[in-house]
Motif scaffolding. Structure first.
Motif, short mmCIF file in Angstrom:
data_model
loop_
_atom_site.label_atom_id
_atom_site.label_comp_id
_atom_site.label_asym_id
_atom_site.label_seq_id
_atom_site.Cartn_x
_atom_site.Cartn_y
_atom_site.Cartn_z
N HIS A 193 99.42 92.61 72.71
CA HIS A 193 98.76 91.73 73.66
C HIS A 193 99.62 91.57 74.91
O HIS A 193 100.77 92.04 74.96
N PHE A 194 99.07 90.90 75.91
CA PHE A 194 99.82 90.71 77.17
C PHE A 194 101.06 89.85 76.95
O PHE A 194 102.03 89.96 77.69
N ALA A 195 101.03 89.00 75.91
CA ALA A 195 102.15 88.09 75.69
C ALA A 195 103.14 88.65 74.69
O ALA A 195 104.35 88.54 74.89
N ASP A 196 102.62 89.26 73.62
CA ASP A 196 103.52 89.70 72.56
C ASP A 196 102.74 90.58 71.59
O ASP A 196 101.51 90.62 71.64
N LYS A 197 103.47 91.26 70.69
CA LYS A 197 102.83 92.00 69.62
C LYS A 197 102.45 91.04 68.50
O LYS A 197 103.21 90.16 68.13
N VAL A 198 101.23 91.24 67.96
CA VAL A 198 100.75 90.37 66.88
C VAL A 198 100.25 91.27 65.76
O VAL A 198 99.48 92.20 65.98
N GLU A 199 100.69 90.96 64.55
CA GLU A 199 100.25 91.69 63.36
C GLU A 199 99.17 90.88 62.65
O GLU A 199 99.36 89.72 62.30
N TYR A 200 97.99 91.52 62.45
CA TYR A 200 96.85 90.87 61.83
C TYR A 200 96.66 91.43 60.42
O TYR A 200 96.69 92.67 60.22
N GLN A 201 96.41 90.52 59.45
CA GLN A 201 96.10 90.93 58.09
C GLN A 201 94.60 91.15 57.96
O GLN A 201 93.81 90.27 58.31
N CYS A 202 94.20 92.31 57.45
CA CYS A 202 92.78 92.67 57.40
C CYS A 202 92.02 91.90 56.33
O CYS A 202 90.78 91.84 56.38
N GLU A 203 92.72 91.32 55.41
CA GLU A 203 92.05 90.64 54.30
C GLU A 203 91.23 89.46 54.82
O GLU A 203 91.73 88.59 55.53
N GLY A 204 89.94 89.42 54.48
CA GLY A 204 89.08 88.32 54.86
C GLY A 204 88.33 88.53 56.16
O GLY A 204 87.48 87.70 56.51
N PHE A 205 88.62 89.60 56.89
CA PHE A 205 87.95 89.81 58.17
C PHE A 205 86.45 90.00 57.98
O PHE A 205 85.64 89.40 58.71
N LEU A 206 86.07 90.84 57.03
CA LEU A 206 84.66 91.13 56.84
C LEU A 206 83.89 89.89 56.41
O LEU A 206 82.80 89.59 56.93
N GLU A 207 84.44 89.17 55.44
CA GLU A 207 83.74 88.00 54.94
C GLU A 207 83.58 86.94 56.02
O GLU A 207 82.53 86.32 56.17
N LYS A 208 84.66 86.73 56.82
CA LYS A 208 84.58 85.72 57.89
C LYS A 208 83.65 86.18 59.00
O LYS A 208 83.01 85.36 59.66
N ASN A 209 83.58 87.48 59.22
CA ASN A 209 82.68 87.98 60.25
C ASN A 209 81.22 87.88 59.81
O ASN A 209 80.34 87.57 60.63
N LYS A 210 80.98 88.14 58.54
CA LYS A 210 79.59 88.01 58.05
C LYS A 210 79.18 86.55 58.01
O LYS A 210 78.13 86.18 58.52
N ASP A 211 80.03 85.74 57.36
CA ASP A 211 79.75 84.30 57.21
C ASP A 211 78.31 84.09 56.70
O ASP A 211 77.50 83.39 57.29
N THR A 212 78.03 84.75 55.55
CA THR A 212 76.67 84.81 55.03
C THR A 212 76.23 83.44 54.53
O THR A 212 76.94 82.77 53.77
N VAL A 213 75.06 83.03 54.95
CA VAL A 213 74.43 81.80 54.45
C VAL A 213 73.04 82.18 53.95
O VAL A 213 72.23 82.71 54.70
N PHE A 214 72.79 81.88 52.67
CA PHE A 214 71.51 82.24 52.09
C PHE A 214 70.42 81.31 52.60
O PHE A 214 70.58 80.08 52.61
N GLU A 215 69.30 81.91 53.01
CA GLU A 215 68.21 81.12 53.58
C GLU A 215 67.59 80.19 52.54
O GLU A 215 67.08 79.11 52.90
N GLU A 216 67.63 80.58 51.25
CA GLU A 216 67.04 79.74 50.22
C GLU A 216 67.80 78.40 50.13
O GLU A 216 67.20 77.33 49.92
#
Length: 1825
Positions: free
Chosen positions: A552-575
């Motif tokens: 990044h413009f400020a510094d290097k940042v290491e991101y852990q991939c675990e949980g990215f998909l689930e948080k991005n989906k954030d699935t809520v069942f319509e039922e």
């Protein structure tokens, strides 16, 4: 010059350091190209060899000169690099306690973790209207710049506040909003800022949480749009929220918490209303116990819950909705405790009657079975059919968490919606200023999807920031027409492309989310395959396959991939959502309405940090399937769209940047951690701004500033009239490389480091000049010293030689004197020896002769004593023998007599026994006994005779016996002497021996007694001496005690005097405070009145739209209007509290005590008014009745006219007498200073009795005169009949014949009698009233006597008290007594006023009747009657034409009078050509005539129109000083005239007798005087505001910025924020401008004839404004706090004092108002090093507060290198010495403060009858009377 040339010996550089980041060092030798090592000397005293990088060979950063350290703007530094920025911020923050610093267009704000007094309303007023570079950096300066640009450029603005958690972003945003609310004039009306701040508790409770870095971290961003109308006043606000971190609801990291609201609910679970929520401890819930830190130290969650509920109430959320919110939140907590049980790998179930789920369903109002079913199942829809599929335990847990997050996000939106409803305004918004409070760049040990979104947003904001900075930089170059090349700056577009472009990180994430079997690992592999080794900003960690690194413009940042998909989906069942929508709980379905129908303007979607977008003004109707599609959007997609909308909003506005810095992680106040600061400076873009500035021309000077600063580098021949050409010529000589600078149109642009080089040349030149000056001065001093020493040596030689000669002469004299002394001494010694020997011989002889004589004397004495002893011994022996013989004889006699008595007793006992026996034997022989008894009696008689004979015989016998006994004794003595004589010798010898022994014993005793006496004497003497010493000591103690008592008495007297003076001062201060409070109320009332008029006009314009054509004006409009606006000025003071009561609740907090006093006064005035009105009505009825009677009488002609003229003369004389008597009565009553005045025999009492006697006599005389008049009229009739004159005889005859009716004469006589009776009754009533008053005074005398007795008793009691208690009791008693006396005097004064008013009203009726009878009398008397009177001619006095100082006008001309004299009058012409105060005199003379006519309606109408017209003029031309001054002068003169001619004794002292005759006779206008006084106060306050508006632009420029003494102060380099130049250009104000303006003010006030005391008060107020504004700017401008500026200020103040002396205004108190400014200037100039200096500063700066002293010392900035900064230790010393001083913590002076004004009575010597009305005024319709 080359940069390497600056690395010379003693040059200072910055070198990297692992601990301090950068460390300062000094070169020990010059650097030469090719050197690999630099020899450095560190500040800690160590030497270091610093090796250069062999590859880059970069030299260390150079350090800026000391005079540039601490600059307001970092771009003003000559060397722009990271260590310079860090050091400058540290010096400002630690040493100067300044938290704000400019960095180009960015304001850097460092959190002090301490409350600072720099945000008050006085600071806001100081920054309002100022240019951004003129004042010290502040959040208010940024807000003022945004507000000014919004008004000037008609463009919306944005303030972007960013920074780490805990850096102070929210506080900065809050202060910015407070500034807008204050300067826009709506702080007390709209209360928008208060409403926004009132939302803080609830927004913090639902949006803030504890993190590892901050206990109250905002987990969402907000953008608040503050709306303004066309007049740029706040009308409303709207809040948009961004990036809510929903994942925190279901998961918290170690040492973190969930949102505060959950813990507040758990802490308040024991409340009765929360029992139904079935909550408990926070550790019992899964959603609140994951972080392991449920409690924040120092925070009470229960109290915070109370604040949250209170905020909900303020925001309009009802109690039912509040409980609904808490039910939903409690349901979320219980939902988190729902546990799933696995049946197999693909399905799970919930236990039946599971308690957490049961509680959740009960709270949400849904069915347990449905919710339990759909938590473990999901519905799948295909093209042909729909079926239900069970889900695994992990999927069910994720679905539960997604539902909880979704519910919380909906609830958050609902609350934000209600906040916006509270802030919404119905008025149309013209423009807005947005305040963006958003978190900055984040990096943690474990960074997930949330940090990725935050840093992505910061990348977009940084890109916008870089583009804006680059744009401004290039615009500046183009404006100055400088050739420029493209500046290379960091462009983070590649990083943004990496994230949001096609096949970017977000695109790949969305694609992976669509894959049925997509996981975090597969997504990570796709990232590696797509970007690794292809994009330089993307990296892979060495030890992980489930993480990635972004540069990044400020510094290097290491991101852990675990949980990215689930948080991005954030699935809520319509039922599950449908189940909640079917809830019986009404509030819950509201949260799940479609986005199109939702009221909230910030609708959220399902995301990790929910992007909240603005709702359009009119919601669009979506398609049925739109909602389903919305749910399928990923978080990344929605977040990117939301961010684009935010950037569009920001790009459409002009941005202003505030970067908040967290100085340390421990929240220590004013502690600076360099490592943390550097991290944040790199992350927030400040260093990038510096780099962009350094890449171009960071240092910029105007030509005038450059010339002023570097004039010392120029020769005289180089100075040309053209400053620009001069600067060019000099720079070409000083800097060879022309690429190092550029010449613009108005500025010179320098590359980095060139200013430091110029400063070095300047310092070298000044140093060389100093050395030359020092050399010359030192040579001159040494020469002077040598001449002084030579002269001193010659003088010393002369005196030494003289001294030696005198010593030798003295030696000779002493030698001769010694010889003479020796001669006489030797003679003296020999003579003395002879005298001693002769004296010794004589002494020996005398002692020897004395010894022999004493021996002879002792021998004779011993012999004589022996003879005496013998004589006394012999006598003693003879007496002893005689006494023994006598004793023996007496003993023998006694023995013999005892024997004889015993014998006689025995006989008597025998006889007694025989008689008893005889009685026993002869009991019955009574006769015989009687005979015997008679015989015994006879015998007794015989016995008595015998006894007498025996007595005689015994006497003879005794005498003979005595003779014989004496003979016997004599013989016995002789015999004894014979016997004793024989043994006397032996006894004498023994006695002598015994006496000798006794003598020896007596001598020894005598000796011991003498020794004892000596000891006793010594002891007595010692005791006496001790007693004397003790007596002396006691006397000394007594004197000391007396002295101490005297001193104590003196101290007590002084203390009491001081206390009395202090109490007097305190009372004066209290009086001034009360006066100021009252005048503030008047000011507020006038402001409300003006606002009422404005609103009334606006309403009139809005309701009554004017139509074309002529509109007829009602003729009574003006009078109705005046009555409406000012119906009764008498009651104006009563109306003020009622009219200001309601608005004051909104405007200014009303002083309750003053309000109650005014209310009480209003009641009293109303009662008095009612009494006066009743009295007036009664008098009017009497007058009307008398008029009716007079109208019924037939008209009397001829003789009746003559009779009426006679009657008029009599009544005139009687009226004069009554007036004289009334004056005498007033004088007598005015002498009632003592209670004995009105007692019988007192002067007042005698005068009253004399007047009553004279009145009764006068009545008798009047009766006689009536009879005489009647006879005279009859005789006149008889004399007139025979006369036949030519012209008047017929008329006279007819008149006389008409008077034949005696009834008319009788009727006239009866009228006179009624008049006399009326007078008599009035005088009788007056007599009774005065008798009652005398009785009351007697009672008062009695009460005073009782009071005197009580005082004596109290005095006696006080004397028994100790001294301190006595003093306190006496003071308390004295205060009580004075208070009671004041109250009594006030009551007496009111009674006297009522009495005087009553007497005046009684005289009004008579004066009115006399006036009616006076009309037309002189014209109706014919000359013939006067000439031909035959009998007793009556003397009728004829008055000459004499003006009475009154002006007459008709009622219908009143509006014309007011129009010509007030509304259309030009003050300039009147002030120059006519006498001062002419309108006031004219108005008063008109009032006098109305009073003379006893026309109360005319008086009231005239005064009402006058006051309203003056107000109208001031409202129309209130910004013109001449107009306001003119009417202030005339209002005061009108007020003085009403006092001077009121008839009150206190105001008539200075009047002439003629002026006393002009006093008002019918009306008491005391209430109108109060109204006019209030009007004068309002005009004075308006005058102060006008002159303040005129002086305000001049003060800072003339007093601070302008160099009155040229060349004293130098101009320091400026940054991007250019300040106002201190060089006087055309159009700038100087001190002469201020003095000219003061002269103008003074001359105008003098021309208008303003009272001298009032002029002094105006001048004092002007000088206070000058001093306060100057000092306030000095305290807020670091560039002004220098030694040279202190000299400039003192010179300017001396010029102001000289102006005061020229105008004879030194005693006005104006000089004292400048004392704080004078002391501040002295503080800049005094030494500031040692403790003595600190002591001197503390004693000198008594008019400055501690905060002001410390602020000046912190701001003190050297302009040259020869000055030194104030050390931190010295400032600490000052603070320690001033810690006990009790003064205001306020930093700035109140420049808006107005001193309470007074109007001392100033009578006029001008006679009213001499006033001429000029024709230019257009008042021809009024006439002089």
């Amino acid at each position: 010059m080359a940069a390497s040339e600056l690395y010379t010996k003693f040059a200072r550089v910055w070198i990297p350091d692992p601990e301090e980041v950068w460390k300062s060092a000094e070169l020990l030798k010059d650097y030469k190209p090719g050197d690999k090592v630099l020899l450095l000397h560190l500040e800690d005293g160590k030497d270091l060899e610093y090796r250069l990088d062999p590859k880059t060979k970069e030299l260390p950063h150079l350090r800026n000169p000391d005079i540039l350290v601490g600059e307001n703007d970092l771009t003003a530094l000559s060397y722009l690099h990271e260590p310079a920025v860090l050091h400058n911020l540290r010096v400002r923050f630690i040493d100067s306690k300044l938290i704000y610093t400019y960095c180009g267009i960015v304001l850097v704000a460092i959190n002090p973790y301490e409350q600072l007094p720099i945000y008050g309303e006085d600071i806001i007023n100081a920054y309002s209207g100022q240019n951004m570079g003129d004042m010290d950096p502040h959040i208010f300066a940024v807000a003022e710049e945004a507000y000014k640009q919004m008004a000037r450029d008609e463009r919306n603005q944005s303030i972007i506040v960013s920074g780490e958690s805990g850096a102070g972003k929210t506080v900065s945003a809050k202060y910015a909003m407070r500034y807008f609310a204050t300067v826009s004039g709506s702080a007390s009306e709209a209360n928008v800022e208060e409403k926004v701040l009132a939302s803080n508790p609830i927004m913090e409770s639902i949006g803030n949480a504890k993190t590892t870095r901050n206990d109250n971290s905002s987990r969402f961003g907000k953008y608040i749009e503050i709306g303004f109308d066309k007049r740029y006043r706040i009308i409303g606000a709207n809040m948009r929220t961004y990036l809510l971190e929903k994942s925190r609801v279901v998961f918290q990291a170690e040492e973190e918490r969930n949102y505060h609201i959950f813990y507040q609910l758990c802490a308040s679970a024991n409340l009765p209303e929360f029992k139904a929520l079935r909550l408990g401890d926070a550790n019992n819930f899964h959603y609140t116990n994951q972080g392991g830190s449920p409690v924040i130290e120092g925070v009470d969650d229960a109290k915070e819950m109370a604040h949250t509920r209170q905020a909900c109430t303020l925001l309009g959320i009802s109690e039912s909705y509040q409980m609904g919110i808490f039910r939903i939140l409690a349901g979320i907590l219980h939902l988190g405790n729902v546990v799933f049980m696995s049946r197999d790998s693909d399905s799970c179930t919930i236990p039946p009657k599971h308690e957490p789920l049961s509680i959740f369903c009960d709270l949400m109002g849904v069915a347990f079975e449905e919710m339990s079913h759909w938590l473990c199942h999901r519905k799948l829809a295909t093209a042909t059919e729909t079926y239900i599929k069970p889900i695994s335990k992990l999927q069910a847990t994720n679905a539960r968490d997604a539902l909880a997050k979704h519910i919380y996000a909906k609830l958050f939106n609902w609350i934000v919606d209600h906040v916006n409803q509270a802030l919404h305004s119905a008025v149309k918004q013209h423009s807005f200023i947005g305040v963006l409070d958003i978190y900055g760049f984040e990096t943690f040990e474990i960074n997930s999807f949330e940090q990725f979104c935050i840093n992505y947003a910061n990348e977009k904001l940084q890109q916008q920031f870089n583009m804006h900075v680059f744009k401004l930089e290039q615009e500046e170059y183009m404006k100055e027409q400088i050739p420029w090349t493209l500046i290379d700056f960091y462009d983070n577009q590649p990083c943004i492309n990496l994230i949001e472009s096609k096949l970017g990180i977000l695109d790949l994430l969305d694609e992976e989310c669509k894959m049925p079997k997509g996981t975090d690992d597969t997504w990570a592999q796709k990232l590696y395959n797509t970007h690794l080794n292809k994009c330089a900003l993307f990296e892979k960690p060495r030890l992980s396959n489930k993480a990635f690194i972004i540069q990044h413009f400020a510094d290097k940042v290491e991101y852990q991939c675990e949980g990215f998909l689930e948080k991005n989906k954030d699935t809520v069942f319509e039922e599950q959502i449908k189940v909640l929508k079917s809830s019986k709980f009404k509030m819950l379905p509201e949260l799940f309405q479609d986005d199109e129908k939702a009221v909230s303007p910030t609708s959220a979607t399902s995301s990790g940090r929910t992007p909240l977008t603005r709702t359009p003004s009119k919601p669009t109707k979506g398609r049925p399937g739109q909602t389903a599609k919305e749910h399928k959007k990923t978080v990344g997609h929605q977040f990117r769209n939301s961010l684009h909308l935010l950037m569009e909003t920001l790009n459409a506005t002009t941005p202003h940047y505030v970067r908040c810095i967290k100085p340390n992680d421990f929240k220590f106040p004013f502690t600076f951690d360099e490592k943390r600061a550097v991290q944040q400076l790199r992350a927030c873009g400040v260093l990038e701004t510096i780099r962009i500035s350094a890449a171009g021309f960071p240092s910029r000077w105007t030509y005038q500033e450059f010339f002023s600063r570097y004039r010392v580098l120029m020769k005289q021949k180089d100075v040309l009239s053209d400053r620009k050409q001069t600067c060019k010529n000099v720079l070409e000589k000083l800097i060879v490389d022309k690429d190092k600078y550029q010449f613009g149109k108005t500025k010179i642009f320098f590359r980095a480091g060139q200013v430091a080089y110029l400063e070095k040349l300047r310092a070298d030149k000044l140093r060389a000049a100093c050395i030359r000056i020092q050399k010359t001065i030192r040579g001159w001093l040494l020469r002077k010293k040598y001449l002084r020493m030579r002269k001193a040596a010659i003088t010393v030689q002369r005196y030494v030689r003289g001294h030696q000669a005198r010593c030798y002469a003295k030696f000779l004299r002493r030698t001769k004197a010694a010889t003479i002394i020796q001669k006489y001494w030797r003679m003296y010694v020999a003579r003395r020896r002879y005298k001693i020997m002769r004296t010794a011989a004589i002494v020996l002889q005398s002692y020897l002769r004395g010894y022999l004589a004493r021996n002879r004397y002792h021998k004779i004495l011993r012999e004589h004593k022996a003879v005496i002893i013998q004589k006394w011994v012999r006598g003693w022996l003879a007496r002893t023998y005689y006494r023994r013989s006598i004793h023996a004889i007496i003993y023998l006699q006694c023995c013999f007599r005892r024997m004889m008595a015993k014998r006689e007793l025995k006989k008597l006992k025998i006889e007694a026994r025989s008689v008893e026996r005889y009685k026993k034997l002869h009991i019955g022989m009574e006769n015989k006994i009687m005979q015997l008894q008679r015989k015994v009696d006879e015998q007794n008689k015989d016995y008595k005779c015998l006894m007498e004979k025996l007595t005689n015989l015994e006497g003879t016998y005794n005498s003979e016996t005595e003779k014989l006994r004496s003979d016997l004794e004599r013989l016995q003595l002789s015999e004894e002497e014979a016997k004793i004589a024989t043994g006397r010798v032996l006894s004498l010898q023994e006695e002598i021996a015994k006496l000798r022994k006794d003598l020896e014993q007596t001598r020894s005793e005598k000796k011991s007694i003498e020794e004892h006496a000596d000891r006793y004497k010594q002891e007595t003497e010692q005791l006496v001496s001790n007693l004397k010493e003790e007596n002396t000591l006691l006397k000394q103690e007594k004197e000391a005690l007396n002295h101490r008592i005297v001193e104590q008495a003196k101290e007590m007297t002084e203390t009491m005097e001081k206390k009395l003076v202090e109490e007097t001062k305190q009372l004066e201060l209290d009086l001034n405070d009360e006066r100021l409070r009252y005048q503030n109320l008047l000011n507020e009332f006038s402001r409300l009145e003006e606002r009422y008029d404005d609103l009334k006009e606006e309403m009139t314009l809005m309701v009554n739209v004017p139509k074309p054509g002529h509109k007829r004006t009602d003729s009574t409009h003006s009078s109705n209007e005046s009555e409406y606006t000012f119906s009764s000025e008498i009651a104006e003071t009563e109306d003020i509290p009622s009219r200001t009561e309601e608005p004051s609740e909104k405007k200014v907090p009303l002083d309750m005590s003053l309000f109650l006093k005014l209310q009480k006064r209003v009641t009293e005035l109303e009662q008095e008014k009612q009494v006066m009105q009743d009295e007036l009505d009664r008098k009017e009825e009497q007058v009307l009745r008398s008029k009716a009677k007079e109208e019924e009488r037939p008209q009397i002609r001829g003789a009746e006219l003559e009779y009426e003229s006679l009657k008029r003369q009599e009544l005139e004389s009687e009226n004069k007498k009554l007036k004289n008597e009334l004056n005498e009565l007033r004088k007598a009553l005015s002498e009632k200073s003592s209670p004995e005045v009105t007692a019988p025999g007192a002067p007042a009492y005698r005068v009253l009795m004399e007047q009553l006697t004279s009145v009764s006599e006068e009545l008798d005389v009047r009766k006689e005169e009536v009879l005489i008049l009647r006879s005279q009229l009859v005789s006149q009739k008889e004399a007139i009949q025979p006369k036949n004159t030519m012209t008047d005889s017929t008329i006279l005859l007819e008149d006389v014949q008409k008077m034949k009716d005696k009834g008319e004469i009788a009727q006239a006589y009866i009228g006179l009698k009624e008049t006399n009776r009326l007078l008599e009754s009035q005088l009788q009533s007056q007599k009774r009233s005065h008798e009652n008053e005398a009785e009351a005074l007697r009672g008062e005398i009695q009460s005073l006597k009782e009071e005197n007795n009580r005082q004596q008793q109290l005095l006696a009691q006080n004397l028994q008290l100790p001294p301190e208690a006595r003093i306190e009791a006496s003071l308390q008693h004295e205060i009580t007594r004075l208070t009671n006396e004041n109250l009594d005097l006030m009551e007496q004064l009111e009674k006297q006023d009522k009495t005087v008013r009553k007497l005046k009203k009684q005289l009004k009726v008579f004066a009115k009747k006399i006036g009616e009878l006076e009309v037309g009398q002189m014209e109706n008397v014919s000359p013939g009657q006067i000439i031909d009177e035959p009998i007793r001619p009556v003397n009728i006095p004829r008055k000459e034409k004499d003006f009475q100082g009154m002006l007459e006008y008709k009622k219908e001309d009143e509006q014309k009078l007011v129009k010509n004299l007030i509304l259309e009058l030009k003050p300039r012409g009147v002030a120059v050509n006519l006498i001062p105060g002419l309108p006031a005199y004219i108005l008063f003379m008109c009032v006098r005539h109305a009073d003379y006519l006893n026309d109360d309606q005319k008086v009231r109408s005239l005064l009402t129109s006058t006051i309203n017209s003056i107000k109208k003029v001031l409202k129309k031309r209130g910004d013109d000083f001449e107009t306001v001054s003119f009417w202030l002068s005339n209002t005061c003169r009108f007020l003085h005239c009403l006092k001077q001619y009121s008839g009150e004794e206190g105001f008539m002292k200075h009047n002439t007798s003629r002026q006393n005759e002009h006093c008002l006779t019918n009306f008491d206008l005391a209430e109108y005087r109060q109204v006019l006084s209030d009007l004068a106060i309002q005009i004075y306050q308006q005058l102060v505001r006008v002159l303040e508006n005129i002086l305000q632009p001049m003060i800072v420029s003339g007093m601070l910025e302008h160099e009155t003494i040229q060349g004293v102060s130098g101009v320091k380099p400026t940054g991007l924020r250019k300040r106002t130049s201190s060089i006087a250009d055309e159009g700038t104000y100087t001190l002469d401008s201020i003095l000219r303006q003061l002269n103008s003010f003074h001359s105008v006030m003098c021309q208008h004839g303003m009272d001298p005391e009032l002029i002094k008060q105006v001048v004092k107020q002007m000088f206070y404004i000058v001093g306060a504004v100057t000092l306030n700017n000095l305290l807020l401008r670091k560039d002004m706090c220098s030694w040279s500026k202190g000299m400039q200020i003192r010179y300017n103040v001396s010029q102001l004092e000289e102006w005061l002396r020229d105008k004879n205004l030194m005693n006005s108190g104006a000089k004292e108002t400048l004392e704080p400014l004078i002391q501040a200037a002295q503080l800049l100039q005094v030494k500031k090093k040692t403790d003595d200096d600190a002591e001197a500063i503390c004693s000198m700066c008594n008019a400055l507060t501690t905060a002001q002293i410390v602020k000046v010392l912190n701001l003190y900035t050297p302009v040259n290198e020869f000055e030194e900064r104030v050390s931190v230790s010295f400032i600490r010393t000052i603070q320690m010495r001033l810690r006990d001083r009790k003064d205001s913590p306020q930093l700035l002076m109140d420049a808006k403060h107005i001193f309470p004004v007074t109007f001392p009575f100033n009578p006029s010597s001008l006679a009213l009858e001499t006033i001429q009305i000029p024709a230019s005024l257009g008042l021809g319709f009024i006439s002089r009377v």
